[in-house]
Design a protein around this motif. Structure first.
Motif, PDB file in Angstrom:
ATOM      1  N   LYS A   1       0.882  -0.843  -0.080  1.00  0.00           N
ATOM      2  CA  LYS A   1      -0.356   0.233  -0.169  1.00  0.00           C
ATOM      3  C   LYS A   1       0.495   1.114   0.600  1.00  0.00           C
ATOM      4  O   LYS A   1       0.398   2.265  -1.074  1.00  0.00           O
ATOM      5  CB  LYS A   1      -1.025  -0.470   0.983  1.00  0.00           C
ATOM      6  N   ARG A   2       1.851   0.914   0.872  1.00  0.00           N
ATOM      7  CA  ARG A   2       2.393   2.546   1.083  1.00  0.00           C
ATOM      8  C   ARG A   2       3.477   2.552  -0.298  1.00  0.00           C
ATOM      9  O   ARG A   2       3.775   3.616  -0.662  1.00  0.00           O
ATOM     10  CB  ARG A   2       3.123   2.247   2.480  1.00  0.00           C
TER      11      ARG A   2
ATOM     12  N   ALA B   1       2.710   1.137  -3.747  1.00  0.00           N
ATOM     13  CA  ALA B   1       1.860   2.021  -4.318  1.00  0.00           C
ATOM     14  C   ALA B   1       1.563   3.466  -4.206  1.00  0.00           C
ATOM     15  O   ALA B   1       1.620   4.541  -4.875  1.00  0.00           O
ATOM     16  CB  ALA B   1      -0.159   1.110  -4.356  1.00  0.00           C
ATOM     17  N   GLU B   2       1.501   4.446  -2.748  1.00  0.00           N
ATOM     18  CA  GLU B   2       1.466   6.005  -2.915  1.00  0.00           C
ATOM     19  C   GLU B   2       2.411   6.460  -3.216  1.00  0.00           C
ATOM     20  O   GLU B   2       2.310   7.597  -3.536  1.00  0.00           O
ATOM     21  CB  GLU B   2       0.375   5.388  -1.044  1.00  0.00           C
ATOM     22  N   PHE B   3       3.787   5.943  -3.277  1.00  0.00           N
ATOM     23  CA  PHE B   3       5.060   6.797  -3.563  1.00  0.00           C
ATOM     24  C   PHE B   3       4.942   6.537  -4.727  1.00  0.00           C
ATOM     25  O   PHE B   3       5.310   7.908  -5.498  1.00  0.00           O
ATOM     26  CB  PHE B   3       5.957   6.077  -2.963  1.00  0.00           C
TER      27      PHE B   3
ATOM     28  N   ASP C   1       2.578   6.630  -6.852  1.00  0.00           N
ATOM     29  CA  ASP C   1       1.397   7.310  -7.230  1.00  0.00           C
ATOM     30  C   ASP C   1       2.105   8.632  -7.450  1.00  0.00           C
ATOM     31  O   ASP C   1       1.613   9.478  -8.175  1.00  0.00           O
ATOM     32  CB  ASP C   1      -0.020   7.411  -6.752  1.00  0.00           C
ATOM     33  N   LEU C   2       2.597   9.119  -6.202  1.00  0.00           N
ATOM     34  CA  LEU C   2       3.261  10.296  -5.930  1.00  0.00           C
ATOM     35  C   LEU C   2       4.406  10.850  -7.195  1.00  0.00           C
ATOM     36  O   LEU C   2       3.969  11.731  -7.448  1.00  0.00           O
ATOM     37  CB  LEU C   2       3.119  10.455  -4.408  1.00  0.00           C
TER      38      LEU C   2
ATOM     39  N   ARG D   1       7.463  17.524  -1.030  1.00  0.00           N
ATOM     40  CA  ARG D   1       6.740  16.336  -0.502  1.00  0.00           C
ATOM     41  C   ARG D   1       8.289  15.707  -0.520  1.00  0.00           C
ATOM     42  O   ARG D   1       8.203  15.270  -1.343  1.00  0.00           O
ATOM     43  CB  ARG D   1       5.663  16.059  -0.953  1.00  0.00           C
TER      44      ARG D   1
ATOM     45  N   LEU E   1       9.655  12.102   0.159  1.00  0.00           N
ATOM     46  CA  LEU E   1       8.944  10.556   0.466  1.00  0.00           C
ATOM     47  C   LEU E   1      10.946   9.874   1.099  1.00  0.00           C
ATOM     48  O   LEU E   1      12.131  10.591   0.959  1.00  0.00           O
ATOM     49  CB  LEU E   1       8.766   9.904   0.068  1.00  0.00           C
TER      50      LEU E   1
ATOM     51  N   ASP F   1       7.977  11.643   4.690  1.00  0.00           N
ATOM     52  CA  ASP F   1       6.735  10.723   5.136  1.00  0.00           C
ATOM     53  C   ASP F   1       8.255   9.125   4.296  1.00  0.00           C
ATOM     54  O   ASP F   1       8.246   8.578   3.547  1.00  0.00           O
ATOM     55  CB  ASP F   1       5.770  10.066   4.048  1.00  0.00           C
TER      56      ASP F   1
END
Length: 540
Positions: free
Chosen positions: A186-187, A189-191, A193-194, A292, A294, A310
């Motif tokens: 999940k994490r 996929a978030e990264f 996408d960003l 942002r 990561l 993050d």
């Protein structure tokens, strides 16, 4: 008849593929080394810090753990500076030391390691003295597992000297384990996408990519995103080819200047490095407004202490592979202005007027021209980083090593371990170690091991006769009149000859070329001392 603790331990080490021991023998270690097995190899150094440094270089170059044997409390104290470096290098080492006989430990006789589990902390992942002699083989197995699991690093075992001849409980128990941590889907996929939606993403790569043999994956992600690539501040291993069109250079290792370099980016991701490695304090924001951040690391200590961003725990190379499959390709043109000093944290000093004495840049350009393309470069010359990286961009994986800690004295013995690994692996690439005249005094006895092992290392000592990097700090910190920053009276050539190396002082470009040509044909080490123009480099 039951096998002894020594016999079972050596059998375990064979099963784990560890048959080379780096060390400096002491009285409390002789019971371990007694009747030394013929299928093992002992690499002798003249001081324990050199033993740890050589083992570190060997482990990094072979991507396998290495075993170090030092002398009880005194030897462990000698080794601490390079244990610190091994910890920050994330090098898997099993460091062992003897202790006094169990029957005398209560009385704390001479050279007792009074608190063996505490002494090497915090720079080892695990530290232990077995409660019973019978536990020694299992303690070695646990030490191996602890050293190899992420984040990899050094561990320490203290073994009382009378344990080795006692009967073992049985055969050794060897285990296998995985050494990589996968991503949270999940994490991840978030990264992805960003990064895909970013207008101007930046990739900040760290030394874990090099440790994991991940240059190919690092290039693939950068090219798919068409994103600028920075090396994380003060990286000890280059994470990306420095002549690639997307490579910008190394980020500064100070808060304000680093944030300024990242202005204009809306998303940046740090992979395989801390957020961030700083040294001189220069105030400012950690990251610019609108960015942002990561962060991916396999080290929970790094993700825990990051002041911004993050984070996700994951092996750096696995993360690169996974992100490359998930991100959307970007066709936007990425404009990169590459800094000439590549990954160095500071630029070269202002150019000196031409004269009889070579500048550092002249020396390093000459060395690069007359050194085989595949050579391995080892560096510990803090005053001349800008010049070195300007002249010698790193284009091949596993061809540059330095220390993550800033603690001088690692690189000379590490070059010995790296050269030994080159020979053992059959790659046989020449090793060039560029070490300042001040830096080399911290572990000069490593020259003897290089000579005894017949290793083809070219040691280059740029002699400026001072701790120039400390003079740079004196400027930044506004501390004039600091004593002890000049180094008169050193004769590095005489020292090297005394340890058994070929050594010569050279002063011209032609002399450097001639000595290099001879050195790369020689089976043992060569040292050249080269006077250079003293300069005070900028720190940032």
């Amino acid at each position: 008849m039951a096998k002894t603790i020594r016999q079972v331990t050596f059998e375990l080490l064979r099963q784990l593929g560890i048959t080379t021991i780096f060390g400096n023998p002491g009285s409390t270690e002789e019971t371990f080394l007694k009747d030394f097995p013929k299928d093992f190899r002992y690499i002798q150094t003249l001081q324990e810090a050199s033993a740890v440094g050589a083992a570190d270089g060997y482990a990094q170059a072979t991507r396998k753990p290495a075993l170090v044997n030092v002398h009880t409390s005194a030897g462990l104290c000698n080794a601490m500076s390079n244990i610190l470096t091994a910890s920050m290098n994330k090098t898997p080492l099993i460091i062992t030391a003897g202790n006094q006989t169990r029957e005398m430990l209560l009385m704390e006789p001479w050279l007792t390691n009074v608190e063996p589990a505490e002494l090497p902390k915090p720079w080892v992942k695990w530290s232990y003295e077995p409660v019973r002699a019978e536990d020694v083989p299992a303690a070695f197995m646990r030490a191996y597992a602890m050293a190899m699991q992420p984040p990899t690093g050094p561990v320490f075992l203290s073994i009382p000297l009378d344990d080795w001849d006692k009967p073992a409980l049985g055969e050794p128990v060897a285990r296998s384990l995985a050494g990589r941590v996968g991503p949270d889907p999940k994490r991840l996929a978030e990264f992805a996408d960003l990064l895909s939606k970013a207008k101007n993403p930046a990739l900040i790569y760290g030394a874990a990519i090099a440790r994991g043999d991940g240059w190919k994956q690092a290039v693939a992600l950068a090219e798919k995103l068409n994103a600028k690539v920075w090396a994380a501040p003060a990286s000890e291993r280059p994470p990306f080819p420095e002549t690639h069109p997307l490579y910008a250079g190394g980020l500064p290792f100070a808060i304000g200047p680093l944030a300024k370099k990242l202005e204009g980016h809306d998303v940046a991701i740090v992979i395989g490095a801390p957020v961030f490695r700083y040294y001189p304090y220069v105030e400012g924001q950690y990251i610019p407004d609108g960015l942002r951040l990561l962060h991916i690391s396999d080290d929970p200590a790094e993700t825990g202490r990051a002041p911004v961003g993050d984070s996700m725990l994951c092996d750096a190379v696995l993360a690169l592979e996974a992100l490359e499959t998930l991100v959307q390709a970007r066709s936007a043109t990425c404009e990169v202005c590459r800094q000439p000093h590549c990954m160095a944290p500071h630029a070269a000093a202002p150019a000196a007027a031409p004269g009889k004495v070579m500048t550092a840049l002249e020396l390093f350009k000459t060395l690069r021209e007359c050194t085989p393309a595949e050579a391995v470069l080892v560096e510990e010359s803090p005053s001349n980083l800008g010049e070195l990286h300007t002249a010698w961009p790193v284009e091949r994986p596993d061809s540059f090593y330095t220390f993550a800690s800033g603690s001088l004295g690692w690189n000379l013995p590490a070059s010995v371990g790296i050269a030994l690994a080159e020979r053992d692996s059959g790659r046989n690439r020449p090793v060039v170690a560029i070490i300042g005249d001040g830096s080399m005094q911290y572990s000069v006895q490593g020259l003897w091991t290089a000579a005894q092992q017949g290793l083809p290392i070219l040691f280059v000592i740029p002699r400026n006769g001072e701790y120039a990097i400390l003079k740079s700090f004196a400027v930044l910190e506004e501390t004039p009149g600091v004593p002890g920053l000049d180094l008169p009276g050193l004769d590095t050539v005489a020292i090297a000859k005394g340890y058994g190396c070929e050594a010569i002082r050279v002063e011209t470009v032609d002399e450097v070329r001639k000595v290099c040509a001879e050195a790369f044909k020689r089976s043992g080490p060569t040292l050249i001392e080269v006077p250079i123009v003293p300069t005070i480099p900028p720190l940032l």
